[in-house]
Write a protein that holds these residues in place. Structure first.
Motif, short mmCIF file in Angstrom:
data_model
loop_
_atom_site.label_atom_id
_atom_site.label_comp_id
_atom_site.label_asym_id
_atom_site.label_seq_id
_atom_site.Cartn_x
_atom_site.Cartn_y
_atom_site.Cartn_z
N PRO A 127 0.80 -1.23 0.00
CA PRO A 127 0.00 0.00 0.00
C PRO A 127 0.83 1.27 0.00
O PRO A 127 2.01 1.28 0.32
CB PRO A 127 -0.81 -0.13 1.30
N VAL A 128 0.16 2.37 -0.30
CA VAL A 128 0.78 3.68 -0.31
C VAL A 128 1.39 4.01 1.05
O VAL A 128 2.48 4.59 1.14
CB VAL A 128 -0.25 4.76 -0.71
N ASN A 129 0.72 3.64 2.13
CA ASN A 129 1.14 4.02 3.48
C ASN A 129 2.55 3.58 3.84
O ASN A 129 3.21 4.22 4.67
CB ASN A 129 0.17 3.47 4.53
N ILE A 130 3.04 2.48 3.26
CA ILE A 130 4.38 2.00 3.61
C ILE A 130 5.31 1.99 2.40
O ILE A 130 6.34 1.33 2.39
CB ILE A 130 4.34 0.61 4.28
N SER A 131 4.93 2.74 1.38
CA SER A 131 5.80 2.92 0.22
C SER A 131 6.60 4.20 0.38
O SER A 131 6.56 4.85 1.42
CB SER A 131 4.96 2.94 -1.06
N GLU A 132 7.30 4.60 -0.66
CA GLU A 132 8.17 5.76 -0.58
C GLU A 132 7.37 7.06 -0.43
O GLU A 132 6.47 7.33 -1.21
CB GLU A 132 9.03 5.82 -1.85
N ASP A 133 7.71 7.83 0.59
CA ASP A 133 7.17 9.17 0.81
C ASP A 133 5.64 9.24 0.73
O ASP A 133 5.08 9.99 -0.09
CB ASP A 133 7.79 10.14 -0.21
N PRO A 134 4.93 8.49 1.59
CA PRO A 134 3.47 8.48 1.50
C PRO A 134 2.82 9.83 1.73
O PRO A 134 1.79 10.14 1.12
CB PRO A 134 3.06 7.47 2.58
N ALA A 135 3.41 10.65 2.61
CA ALA A 135 2.81 11.97 2.87
C ALA A 135 2.78 12.82 1.60
O ALA A 135 1.79 13.48 1.29
CB ALA A 135 3.57 12.68 3.98
N LYS A 136 3.89 12.79 0.85
CA LYS A 136 3.95 13.57 -0.39
C LYS A 136 2.98 13.02 -1.42
O LYS A 136 2.33 13.77 -2.16
CB LYS A 136 5.38 13.55 -0.94
N VAL A 137 2.88 11.68 -1.50
CA VAL A 137 1.96 11.07 -2.45
C VAL A 137 0.53 11.50 -2.15
O VAL A 137 -0.25 11.84 -3.05
CB VAL A 137 2.09 9.54 -2.42
N LYS A 138 0.18 11.51 -0.87
CA LYS A 138 -1.19 11.87 -0.49
C LYS A 138 -1.52 13.32 -0.79
O LYS A 138 -2.69 13.66 -1.00
CB LYS A 138 -1.40 11.57 1.00
N GLU A 139 -0.50 14.17 -0.84
CA GLU A 139 -0.75 15.58 -1.15
C GLU A 139 -1.38 15.74 -2.53
O GLU A 139 -2.16 16.67 -2.75
CB GLU A 139 0.56 16.37 -1.09
N GLY A 140 -1.03 14.86 -3.44
CA GLY A 140 -1.58 14.96 -4.79
C GLY A 140 -2.65 13.93 -5.10
O GLY A 140 -2.93 13.67 -6.27
N ALA A 141 -3.23 13.34 -4.06
CA ALA A 141 -4.15 12.21 -4.27
C ALA A 141 -5.56 12.61 -4.65
O ALA A 141 -6.31 11.80 -5.19
CB ALA A 141 -4.18 11.34 -3.01
N LYS A 142 -5.96 13.85 -4.35
CA LYS A 142 -7.34 14.25 -4.61
C LYS A 142 -7.60 14.27 -6.10
O LYS A 142 -7.03 15.07 -6.84
CB LYS A 142 -7.63 15.62 -4.00
N ASN A 143 -8.47 13.38 -6.56
CA ASN A 143 -8.76 13.28 -7.98
C ASN A 143 -10.15 12.65 -8.15
O ASN A 143 -10.31 11.44 -8.04
CB ASN A 143 -7.71 12.42 -8.69
N PRO A 144 -11.17 13.46 -8.40
CA PRO A 144 -12.53 12.93 -8.52
C PRO A 144 -12.71 12.01 -9.72
O PRO A 144 -13.70 11.28 -9.79
CB PRO A 144 -13.38 14.20 -8.66
N ASP A 145 -11.74 12.02 -10.64
CA ASP A 145 -11.84 11.16 -11.83
C ASP A 145 -11.06 9.86 -11.70
O ASP A 145 -10.96 9.10 -12.66
CB ASP A 145 -11.34 11.92 -13.06
N LEU A 146 -10.53 9.59 -10.51
CA LEU A 146 -9.85 8.32 -10.25
C LEU A 146 -10.61 7.61 -9.13
O LEU A 146 -10.79 8.15 -8.04
CB LEU A 146 -8.39 8.54 -9.85
N ARG A 147 -11.05 6.38 -9.40
CA ARG A 147 -11.87 5.64 -8.44
C ARG A 147 -11.20 4.30 -8.12
O ARG A 147 -10.58 3.67 -8.99
CB ARG A 147 -13.28 5.39 -9.00
N LEU A 148 -11.36 3.85 -6.88
CA LEU A 148 -10.63 2.69 -6.37
C LEU A 148 -11.57 1.66 -5.76
O LEU A 148 -12.47 2.00 -4.99
CB LEU A 148 -9.63 3.14 -5.29
#
Length: 535
Positions: A127-148
């Motif tokens: 998962p993202v939480n234990i990958s490289e630099d998760p805090a930075k990744v989450k900063e750009g995560a808001k995307n209404p056109d990407l669904r999981l």
């Protein structure tokens, strides 16, 4: 505003027997708020209701400039199953999906776009939480056109056909800092890049399980049909037979005998000051779940139930659990890919990750090199099959390298170039030809892009062999779009290898100017170390 247009499709299903007890109409659990439906093909929605119940499925969208919609009316069959089909819709957001029988269920914030299945073992699960630099990744995560969407880990002795048995299905989430932390990092980065490049909604179905082999993700029918893999299907049937015939009384009797032997061994270990062996577990009223290594069980529980859901393609990061059988993987992996394609009833684009460098206890061994070669073989021989090379992303002592961004992004590049026809360089250099003359090997490549480069110094990782088949380190230089090799220890070279070890030291560094690494390769045909010896 354009007038609302509705298309009514009526499907008649003969009803042989009608039930009397009322049951609410229930769409399949793959459908929820935020779901992404595949564009460019008819939308299939299915579920359960009372036998003979009339079910109406409506998909509609209203924007400032137009309103559109489609309606399908169907009748549940004698088992209460129904399938509605709606014509292909335009990519976009703001759709609403309504299923109406004796009750009504409305799904909000529905999108139409590109749907990809993301599967494999732990490096896909990571998962993202234990990958490289998760805090930075989450900063750009808001995307209404990407669904999981995540399919939780589950096994089944046979394909799950009853949607009530899908408690391991979750719900669709919109990408945000709050939703991506526990989601597959590779899948997330793949989806983000794909969505931004295509400019339309992207849906990701994450279905993976760490430490699992490819045969667990393949149907028994496909394994049966390949003579060299049939033993997997035979083994699975024997395991399922024992599962089906589980008898708690007999299991308890066997447990008591095992427990008595354990007590003797435990007493002896204590007297000798040695570690006490693990106590056997007491059997329960039901058989223990089938292990995830059992052939077919992950296909049955985690792939089969989503086959009706229209999907664009698949990404795959797996192979570590098959490294001891790399030669067999040359057959097993293509068999699995072709199996999925047959089950999806389409030429499913399939993008795979070549294994990262990993020492596996012996950096100079070649089991990982052989598995990478088997993966490359699949990419070269099967149509619409891409590969993400990650020779620059590895850790000698950790099978789970933390950088997942480049992995997902390279998978997206492969998809964009191979499936979506984007005029981009989506691979690093791939060996085209090797010629030998005057003590030199001259290598030519495809996918050189803007040109070949040696990243961070002189080229490394090349070896040469002569007629004796013994490989020695080679001096490598780039000349235009070729690589020239020579070695003082090999007067007349006949074969070349590049990166043919578990973990190359120093890191392999042949790239193109687009920043994509070359795939490891070999030109000889010596038997794999994992290849069975002739009887």
């Amino acid at each position: 505003m354009r007038p609302f247009k509705a298309v009514l499709l009526t499907v008649s299903v003969s009803v042989l027997a009608l039930g009397t007890a009322r049951a609410d109409v229930k769409p399949h659990p793959i459908f929820s708020d935020n779901v992404v439906l595949q564009q460019g093909t008819e939308v299939v929605v299915w579920g359960k209701a009372d036998p003979g119940e009339s079910v109406t499925v409506r998909l509609e969208r209203k924007t400032e400039n137009e309103a559109s919609g489609a309606v399908s009316g169907v009748t549940a069959d004698k088992d209460g199953k129904w399938v509605a089909k709606i014509p292909a819709q335009k990519a976009g957001t703001g759709y609403a999906l309504t299923v109406k029988g004796k009750n009504t269920i409305a799904f909000k914030n529905v999108a139409v776009g590109e749907v990809w299945v993301c599967s494999g073992q732990s490096n896909m699960e990571w998962p993202v939480n234990i990958s490289e630099d998760p805090a930075k990744v989450k900063e750009g995560a808001k995307n209404p056109d990407l669904r999981l969407f995540t399919v939780k880990q589950w096994t089944a002795p046979r394909p799950i056909t009853n949607q009530d048995d899908l408690g391991h299905f979750t719900k669709w989430d919109v990408s945000s800092a709050d939703t991506i932390g526990g989601f597959s990092a590779v899948a997330y980065h793949f989806g983000q890049k794909l969505q931004k490049e295509l400019g339309i909604p992207v849906g990701l179905i994450h279905s993976s399980w760490g430490g699992t082999p490819a045969e667990a993700w393949t149907s028994l029918e496909a394994l049966d049909a390949e003579p060299s893999l049939k033993y997997y299907a035979d083994r699975a049937r024997a395991t399922v037979k024992a599962y089906d015939e589980y008898d708690q009384k007999k299991a308890l009797e066997a447990y008591e005998k095992t427990l008595a032997k354990w007590k003797e061994a435990a007493d002896k270990a204590k007297a000798e000051g040695k570690p006490v062996p693990r106590e056997p577990g007491k059997p329960g009223a039901t058989p223990p779940n089938l292990g995830p290594h059992t052939p077919g069980v992950l296909y049955n529980a985690m792939i089969y139930p989503i086959l009706n859901f229209k999907t664009k393609g698949a990404i795959w990061y797996q192979g570590e659990s098959n490294t001891g059988r790399a030669y067999e993987y040359r057959t097993l992996f293509p068999t699995m890919i072709k199996d999925w394609r047959a089950r999806y009833n389409c030429d499913l684009p399939f993008m795979l990750v070549q294994l990262a460098p990993f020492g596996n206890g012996n950096a100079n061994a070649v089991t990982y090199a052989e598995l990478r070669d088997a993966q490359l073989y699949a990419a070269k021989t099967l149509p619409k099959t891409g590969i993400a090379v990650i020779t620059d992303i590895g850790n000698e002592t950790d099978i789970h390298p933390k950088p997942k961004g480049p992995v997902g992004e390279r998978l997206a590049l492969a998809a964009l170039g191979i499936e979506y026809g984007k005029k981009i360089e989506y691979y690093g250099p791939m060996l085209k030809d090797a010629k030998f003359a005057s003590g030199t090997a001259t290598l030519t490549f495809t996918h050189v892009g803007g040109g070949l480069v040696a990243k961070d110094g002189d080229l490394v990782g090349f070896t040469l062999a002569g007629k004796d088949g013994k490989f020695h380190p080679a001096k490598a230089t780039i000349k235009d779009d070729t690589v020239l090799l020579s070695s003082e220890q090999v007067a007349e070279p006949t074969a070349v290898r590049y990166g043919w070890v578990n973990f190359a030291k120093p890191t392999l560094n042949l790239f193109n100017k687009e920043g994509l690494p070359a795939s490891p390769f070999r030109t000889d045909d010596a038997p794999y170390t994992t290849q069975p010896k002739p009887k």
